[in-house]
Design a protein around this motif. Structure first.
Motif, mmCIF file in Angstrom:
data_model
loop_
_atom_site.group_PDB
_atom_site.id
_atom_site.type_symbol
_atom_site.label_atom_id
_atom_site.label_comp_id
_atom_site.label_asym_id
_atom_site.label_seq_id
_atom_site.Cartn_x
_atom_site.Cartn_y
_atom_site.Cartn_z
ATOM 1 N N PRO A 130 21.503 17.242 -7.602
ATOM 2 C CA PRO A 130 20.931 18.431 -8.265
ATOM 3 C C PRO A 130 19.561 18.779 -7.676
ATOM 4 C CG PRO A 130 20.826 16.511 -9.711
ATOM 5 C CD PRO A 130 21.657 16.092 -8.532
ATOM 6 N N ILE A 131 19.314 20.059 -7.461
ATOM 7 C CA ILE A 131 18.021 20.536 -6.928
ATOM 8 C C ILE A 131 17.064 20.735 -8.094
ATOM 9 C CG2 ILE A 131 16.867 22.409 -5.711
ATOM 10 C CD1 ILE A 131 19.484 22.861 -4.162
ATOM 11 N N ARG A 132 15.924 19.987 -8.053
ATOM 12 C CA ARG A 132 14.936 20.086 -9.137
ATOM 13 C C ARG A 132 14.056 21.329 -8.966
ATOM 14 N NH1 ARG A 132 11.732 14.719 -9.119
ATOM 15 N NH2 ARG A 132 10.647 15.843 -10.774
ATOM 16 N N LYS A 133 13.616 21.586 -7.747
ATOM 17 C CA LYS A 133 12.815 22.792 -7.497
ATOM 18 C C LYS A 133 12.772 23.061 -5.999
ATOM 19 C CE LYS A 133 8.328 20.383 -7.387
ATOM 20 N NZ LYS A 133 6.947 20.355 -7.902
ATOM 21 N N ILE A 134 12.390 24.269 -5.653
ATOM 22 C CA ILE A 134 12.225 24.655 -4.243
ATOM 23 C C ILE A 134 10.827 25.247 -4.070
ATOM 24 C CG2 ILE A 134 13.085 26.081 -2.361
ATOM 25 C CD1 ILE A 134 15.801 26.091 -3.666
#
Length: 839
Positions: free
Chosen positions: A823-827
């Motif tokens: 899962p991507i937490r932030k960019i």
């Protein structure tokens, strides 16, 4: 197809020099629709050695700036003249049996020829010479202005004397005990001298440094030289049983003391009155007027010997922190104003007579200089300040803190105690708040022939009388006997027909002042004269000065920070106060060039060292353009650099490559269409280089400007096969010529007119414009990180939104492999640089 010709710098220079001269190319602009700017070099002192390439480090950059501003659409005032009075010219004349008037003309002619050889863009119609009567008439006029305003006075004093130059020197002209001109050891001499009261302007000279765009190190040097200090005057009473008759110093009584128990005072100045309870000695200057009165019989010999030694030291030597401070006990004691304890009085040469009252209180526990002195002479060290955090202190603690061992002031902070102790001293008439300065009045008398005569007549009845303005100039008399006679007087004193005159006031017999003015008087106003050099109704035309002054950009070395620059600021303020001008600072922006060292020994070029490389020899071998390019390419304008012959080869190749490429255009088809995509990239490159060189020119970064133009030339070669012969190619060559023109005037003129077929000089063209949008890359490469580590790169539009960058980044193959379904937490996005995907 026309055959290419090899670039011949000598032929090209011989072709264009007379054309430009006939066109009056460098005449000061006078278009009322254009803005004005004034670019000025320091007033040069022409010497017999002529110019070295080191001098080009100053004159070529200001020429480049001048040409650039003219192309930008400015009327530019860029004049040149000669500060030709002074000791070096006179000493040379004496040694070579030639009149200084003849030698300085020869020197100025040589400088002018060399500057013209370097194609410096001076308006020679405005040339001035400080030794001409039509110039020094107005230097004398300014002396009278200062005298009228109470700022010029004559006084007897002990002054620095150079036995070789046989003249008095100002404090600023003595370096490490040596004459700044001839390196001879100096001594002290009692003479009546003329001074300018620069000390009256100390606060304004200090405050107005905040209004000018000058290098911070120059401002700091002037602030330190002015040396303003706020503090407290503390009065110590002295009682000496050995004194039978002494005169009170600034006491309430005006009568002389007759009693052997009579009291008198030593006034000290301190910026740290919070340390008063730590005083264990008083140090007074060897020149202090009380020394001879308070010294005990047993100490007279030692004190007298010490004073003689001090006379041979400069103020710099005396106050140097790198040397052991010395002193001698007088045998006398003062009384502490708050404790009534006896305090020994010492004579110490680190105390200067002109700073404060020439006496200081010694607090060894809280002043490093006093601490070293106390250790040397085994004097008590009493701490009265401790750090606020209560930490232990070894040796001297010079900081602020809380008071200890200080009677009712114990426990107060330093700031609280300063105010409280000063108030108590003031209430008891034992002290008061005070401001002091290191700055001393400007000594302007010189006992030499080659200078502007001081316009004063000495009358037995009327005293010193100013020469009336309508009788100026007081001409320097012709004589072949201009060598000093060795009697401490000017050679003018022995020209009796000139000395003997009548008093302008009473008409009786009188004598002219025989001292001449310090050369810095001539250079304290020359920048005003250039605005209207042929004006004869005053020192300058008010309308011309209002148009051109103050100087916009002033360029020269840092060595005159506390000489010429300070004096010129002083005179300017006097003129403003007199209503002659409407500004108070003469030089809005100051730039200091670095030193160009000789490759022979790594030192500053000097004829006496035999390490000089002249512009003449470089121009003869390689041409003017190559000299100019190499001078500025060596390094940053304000940095010290070493002359590099290797750079000469590089600059020669640069000029030849530009010439060769330009000729290829001439041999290509007259018109053709190039690749549209290539032309778009090519056009962006042109706009980028215009923007870059424009900024480099504004910032005097001429070395990186040359580097940028070399890179652009390389890109032209890269696009040669695709675009040669197109309109875009012609436009690019014209842009290159115009951007390079201020630096390399000859090859660019030849390309502009002979190759590109233009009929008006490249130096009369407008500076190229650029479109800001076209200076931005159409596409940029963005780094893609996963958890802070580089995993991929992507190419996006330069104006891509943050959302588009995020969307593109997560689809990059290598990035996807490292995300690996997590899962991507932030960019995190840094526009036009990187995208960091945090999983």
């Amino acid at each position: 197809m026309t055959k290419q010709t090899k670039y011949n710098s000598q032929a090209v220079e011989e072709k264009w020099r007379p054309v430009w001269e006939a066109q009056n190319l460098y005449q000061t602009g006078n278009d009322p629709h254009k803005p004005d700017t004034y670019i000025l070099d320091y007033f040069p002192y022409p010497s017999g050695a002529g110019l070295s390439v080191g001098h080009a480090r100053n004159y070529v950059p200001t020429c480049i700036a001048t040409r650039y501003k003219r192309m930008q659409g400015y009327n530019v005032l860029h004049p040149m003249g000669w500060d030709a009075f002074g000791l070096p010219a006179e000493n040379y004349a004496i040694q070579h049996h030639i009149h200084p008037r003849e030698s300085t003309k020869l020197f100025a002619d040589t400088y002018r020829r060399q500057m013209q050889a370097m194609e410096c863009a001076y308006d020679w119609s405005r040339e001035v010479n400080s030794t001409y009567p039509n110039y020094y008439k107005w230097t004398q006029w300014f002396f009278l202005l200062l005298h009228k305003r109470g700022l010029a006075y004559r006084a007897l004093g002990s002054q620095w004397w150079c036995p070789t130059c046989q003249t008095i020197l100002a404090n600023e002209q003595v370096e490490q005990g040596l004459c700044w001109r001839c390196d001879s050891e100096v001594t002290k001499k009692e003479l009546a001298q003329w001074y300018f009261k620069i000390t009256d302007y100390a606060d304004r000279l200090l405050a107005d440094l905040d209004t000018v765009n000058w290098p911070e190190n120059i401002k700091a040097m002037q602030r330190n030289w002015i040396g303003r200090s706020e503090g407290t005057e503390v009065i110590f009473e002295v009682k000496n049983q050995q004194i039978s008759q002494i005169e009170k110093i600034e006491t309430k009584s005006t009568e002389s003391a007759q009693s052997v128990d009579e009291k008198f005072e030593i006034r000290t100045f301190t910026t740290r009155v919070d340390t008063l309870f730590g005083v264990t000695f008083i140090a007074i200057a060897p020149e202090h007027p009380l020394v001879g009165q308070i010294v005990s019989e047993g100490q007279k010999t030692a004190v007298s010997h010490y004073i003689e030694q001090a006379k041979r030291k400069t103020e710099i030597d005396r106050t140097s922190t790198e040397k052991v401070q010395t002193g001698v006990f007088t045998g006398a004691y003062a009384t502490h104003p708050l404790t009534s304890q006896p305090v020994p009085i010492w004579v110490a040469d680190y105390v200067l007579p002109g700073y404060g009252s020439g006496a200081v209180m010694g607090v060894p526990a809280h002043d490093s200089r006093d601490f070293a002195f106390a250790q040397t002479y085994d004097l008590p060290i009493v701490p009265v300040i401790e750090p606020e955090d209560g930490s232990d202190v070894e040796g001297c603690f010079a900081g602020y803190g809380r008071l200890i061992n200080s009677a009712q002031f114990t426990g107060q902070t330093s700031q609280e105690a300063m105010a409280a102790i000063t108030a108590v001293l003031q209430a008891r008439d034992q002290g008061q708040p005070q401001v002091t300065y290191k700055l001393r009045d400007w000594l302007i008398s010189r006992q030499r022939y080659w200078g502007a005569p001081i316009p004063i007549v000495h009358c037995p009845e009327c005293g010193p009388v100013p020469v009336p303005e309508d009788r100026l100039p007081v001409l320097l008399p012709e004589t072949d006997n201009f060598a000093p006679a060795g009697d401490g007087r000017s050679p003018l004193a022995h020209i009796h027909d000139w000395v003997n005159t009548t008093c302008p006031q009473c008409g009786g017999p009188a004598q002219r002042e025989t001292d001449t003015m310090d050369g810095f008087a001539c250079s304290s106003w020359y920048f005003l004269r250039f605005a209207s050099p042929h004006y004869d109704e005053g020192p300058f035309d008010p309308a011309a000065v209002q148009r051109w002054l103050p100087v916009d950009t002033y360029v020269g070395g840092a060595e005159h920070a506390v000489l010429h620059l300070l004096y010129a600021r002083f005179w300017t303020k006097v003129m403003a106060d007199a209503g002659l001008i409407d500004f108070e600072e003469p030089f809005t922006e100051l730039r200091n060039q670095g030193v160009l060292m000789s490759p022979l020994d790594g030192r500053r070029m000097s004829k006496s060292r035999g390490n000089v490389i002249t512009p003449d020899e470089v121009i003869a071998r390689h041409g003017t353009d190559v000299l100019r390019l190499n001078v500025v390419f060596l390094g940053p304008f304000d940095g010290d650099v070493v002359w590099d012959e290797g750079g000469i080869r590089g600059m020669t190749r640069f000029v030849e490559r530009f010439w060769n490429l330009a000729q290829e255009k001439m041999n290509a088809a007259a018109q053709r269409r190039g690749d549209m995509n290539a032309e778009a990239v090519f056009e962006r490159a042109r706009h980028k280089i215009i923007k870059r060189i424009t900024q480099e020119m504004e910032d005097f970064r001429f070395n990186t400007a040359v580097a940028g133009l070399m890179e652009y030339l390389n890109s032209l070669y890269d696009f040669r096969d695709q675009l040669i012969g197109t309109d875009a190619w012609r436009e690019a060559l014209g842009t290159m010529a115009r951007l390079l023109a201020p630096i390399a005037p000859f090859v660019t003129e030849e390309v502009w007119q002979t190759v590109l077929g233009n009929t008006e000089s490249v130096h009369l063209q407008a500076w190229p414009d650029y479109d800001e949008a076209l200076t931005q890359d159409a596409e940029v490469t963005i780094v893609v990180q996963v958890n802070g580590k580089v995993r991929d790169r992507m190419t996006v539009a330069a104006d891509a939104t943050v959302a588009m960058m995020k969307e593109t980044a997560v689809t990059c193959p290598n990035a996807q492999a490292h995300i690996n379904g997590q899962p991507i937490r932030k960019i995190v996005v840094v526009p036009q640089k990187l995208v960091n995907i945090v999983v």
